[in-house]
Design a protein around this motif. Structure first.
Motif, PDB file in Angstrom:
ATOM      1  N   ASP A  42      -3.026 -14.174  -5.915  1.00 33.21           N
ATOM      2  CA  ASP A  42      -1.853 -14.054  -5.056  1.00 33.21           C
ATOM      3  C   ASP A  42      -1.125 -12.731  -5.296  1.00 33.21           C
ATOM      4  N   GLU A  43      -1.069 -12.276  -6.548  1.00 38.81           N
ATOM      5  CA  GLU A  43      -0.438 -10.984  -6.839  1.00 38.81           C
ATOM      6  C   GLU A  43      -1.276  -9.847  -6.274  1.00 38.81           C
TER       7      GLU A  43
ATOM      8  N   ALA B 235      -3.257  -9.950  -3.730  1.00 38.54           N
ATOM      9  CA  ALA B 235      -3.119  -9.967  -2.273  1.00 38.54           C
ATOM     10  C   ALA B 235      -1.803  -9.325  -1.844  1.00 38.54           C
ATOM     11  N   ALA B 236      -0.745  -9.587  -2.604  1.00 38.84           N
ATOM     12  CA  ALA B 236       0.551  -9.003  -2.271  1.00 38.84           C
ATOM     13  C   ALA B 236       0.518  -7.488  -2.395  1.00 38.84           C
TER      14      ALA B 236
END
Length: 273
Positions: free
Chosen positions: A174-175, A177-178
């Motif tokens: 998720d990090e 992707a951000a």
């Protein structure tokens, strides 16, 4: 006196190591042989990392001794952010003017051990983010246990024109992707070969677009665990083992990973072919 290193790499492998701490006492005495082994392993360019004013000067000077093979970053790591001052910035500006200095950093936030206070880290980081916009040089970024503050500081800088790579990324999907959505690239080290500590990163690598990935050793640290006969310190010659791990995770050939990651690094840092 350092010897000139002949650029005669393996014809089937052209790799760029975007992060080596040549100022480290573990590898500084072995620079010549380390560079020779790197070239023999197919490494065609290396970024010497600047983590403080002194380390940045050493990185730049070393790059000048080995043109075409070595390039440098210049900046202040969060661990040494307590030393940040207007005079340090002024001295770094003289390094950013040099053509062999292709990135600003290593800079960012590290709340894991807080060798410098978070407030000092944010001050030094903010100034270097501002400098990246003004100087139009890519950022060599560090983020550890500080994602929320880091992202909040980087986002407006990117919107203002900054770009760069989150070096030695060890976070989760998720990090990653951000960061990718924001426009930043991701640097992958030997952490990806650690089946115990690196599982989150291994999952993240599968989802990160290949055209946003860079390979790095972060030598002398983070030796690849899929290479059983490595030396006590990590070195750029180990980069093919990292490429191999990324290739396995993405179901690609090592040649495909090496080729695309090298193109990515040339694009980001302006490294000539």
């Amino acid at each position: 006196m350092l010897r000139t290193i002949r650029l005669s790499s393996q014809p089937d492998m052209h790799l760029i190591d975007i992060g080596v701490n040549f100022h480290s006492s573990q590898i500084a005495p072995h620079t010549d042989t380390i560079l020779e082994r790197a070239v023999a392993a197919g490494v065609v360019a290396i970024l010497a990392t600047g983590t403080s004013l002194d380390a940045s000067r050493k990185a730049s000077d070393l790059a000048r001794l080995h043109p075409r093979l070595l390039f440098a970053t210049a900046g202040t790591h969060p661990h040494t952010a307590r030393d940040w001052s207007p005079s340090v910035r002024q001295s770094l500006e003289s390094l950013w003017e040099r053509p062999e200095v292709v990135a600003i950093g290593e800079c960012g936030l590290d709340y894991n051990r807080n060798f410098s206070t978070p407030a000092d880290q944010r001050k030094a980081f903010a100034d270097q983010l501002e400098a990246a916009v003004l100087w139009k040089k890519p950022l060599f970024l560090h983020c550890r246990d500080a994602f929320e503050d880091f992202y909040a500081m980087v986002e407006p800088a990117v919107r203002a024109g900054a770009h760069g790579v989150v070096h030695c990324f060890t976070g989760a999907a998720d990090e990653a992707a951000a960061f990718v959505e924001l426009g930043l690239d991701i640097g992958i080290t030997g952490w990806v070969t650690d089946l115990k500590r690196g599982q989150a990163l291994r999952e993240a690598v599968q989802a990160i677009p290949l055209d946003r990935l860079h390979l790095e050793t972060d030598a002398p640290y983070l030796g690849p665990k899929n290479h059983k006969n490595r030396r006590p310190y990590n070195e750029p010659a180990n980069l093919p083992w990292i490429a191999q791990a990324v290739a396995e995770l993405k179901a690609l050939t090592v040649a495909e990973v090496a080729s695309q990651c090298t193109r990515n690094s040339r694009r980001l840092f302006g490294i000539p072919a």
